[in-house]
Design an enzyme around this catalytic site. Structure first.
Site: not given
Ligand code: NI
Length: 174
Positions: A44, A49, A92-93, A134-135, A138
Site C-alpha cells: 500500500g 508519502q 510502512c514504506l 493504514h493508508e 496517512h
C-alpha cells in the site's frame, strides 16, 4: 518512479486535501504510485508519502500467484467498521524495516472514487482491511508510530535515526 519520503519528516504529518474529480492527472498519479509501491515490494502507498497532499491511496495485497488487485482510491471513507478488532504486525514504506503490532477493526466497508471517477464500495477483511486503514491514516497525517505505545514508538524512531546516520556516513566522500 516517485521518491518515497522516509520518517521522521513533517510532510508525513499533514492532512491531505480531497480530490475534486479523478481526472487524467490523478489517474497518472495513481499509476505512478502503484509502480513505485510494487518496485519497493509494498502492499500500500498513500499520496502524502510521495509528497502529494491529496486524498489518494493505492493498495495491492494480492500474492505473487494471485491476480493483481491494483486498487486505486480517491477520497476513501470508512462507512462501516466491525465491532471485532484484530491485532496485526504492520510495516510502512516510510519506516523501512520497522514493524509494529496495531489494533484495528477486523473488517471495514470503504466508499471511494476509483481510477475512472466511479463511486465504489469495498468490503475488506484480513490483510486488505489492515492495509486500507493504514493508508487512510496517512491522509490525516497519522503514522504507524502514532498507533503504538510510547516505548515502541521511541524504539522505532531511534532505529530510524541510526539507519539515517549510517546511510549518511556511507555516502559521505572519504
Ligand atoms: Ni504507511
Amino acid at each position: 518512479m516517485l521518491p518515497i519520503i522516509i520518517a521522521p519528516d513533517p510532510r508525513l504529518k499533514r492532512k491531505a486535501e480531497p480530490v475534486a474529480k479523478v481526472d487524467a492527472a490523478t489517474r497518472r498519479l495513481m499509476d505512478d504510485m502503484l509502480e513505485t509501491m510494487h518496485a519497493a515490494n509494498g502492499v500500500g502507498l498513500a499520496a502524502p508519502q510521495v509528497g502529494v497532499l491529496k486524498r489518494v491511496i493505492v493498495v495491492d495485497t494480492a500474492r505473487k500467484d494471485e491476480k493483481p488487485l491494483r486498487l486505486r482510491m480517491a477520497n476513501p471513507e470508512i462507512v462501516w467498521a466491525s465491532e471485532e478488532f484484530e491485532l496485526r504486525d504492520e510495516g510502512c514504506l516510510s519506516f523501512p524495516e520497522q514493524f509494529a503490532e496495531v489494533r484495528r477493526p477486523a473488517k471495514v466497508r470503504v466508499r471511494y472514487l476509483d481510477h475512472e471517477n466511479e463511486i465504489r464500495e469495498l468490503e475488506a477483511e484480513g490483510l486488505l482491511s489492515v492495509c486500507v486503514q493504514h493508508e487512510m491514516d496517512h491522509l490525516d497525517g497519522v503514522l504507524l508510530v502514532d498507533r503504538v505505545s510510547a516505548l515502541k514508538r521511541n524504539m522505532i524512531l531511534r532505529r530510524l535515526a541510526k539507519a539515517k546516520r549510517l546511510a549518511e556516513t556511507e555516502s559521505a566522500p572519504a
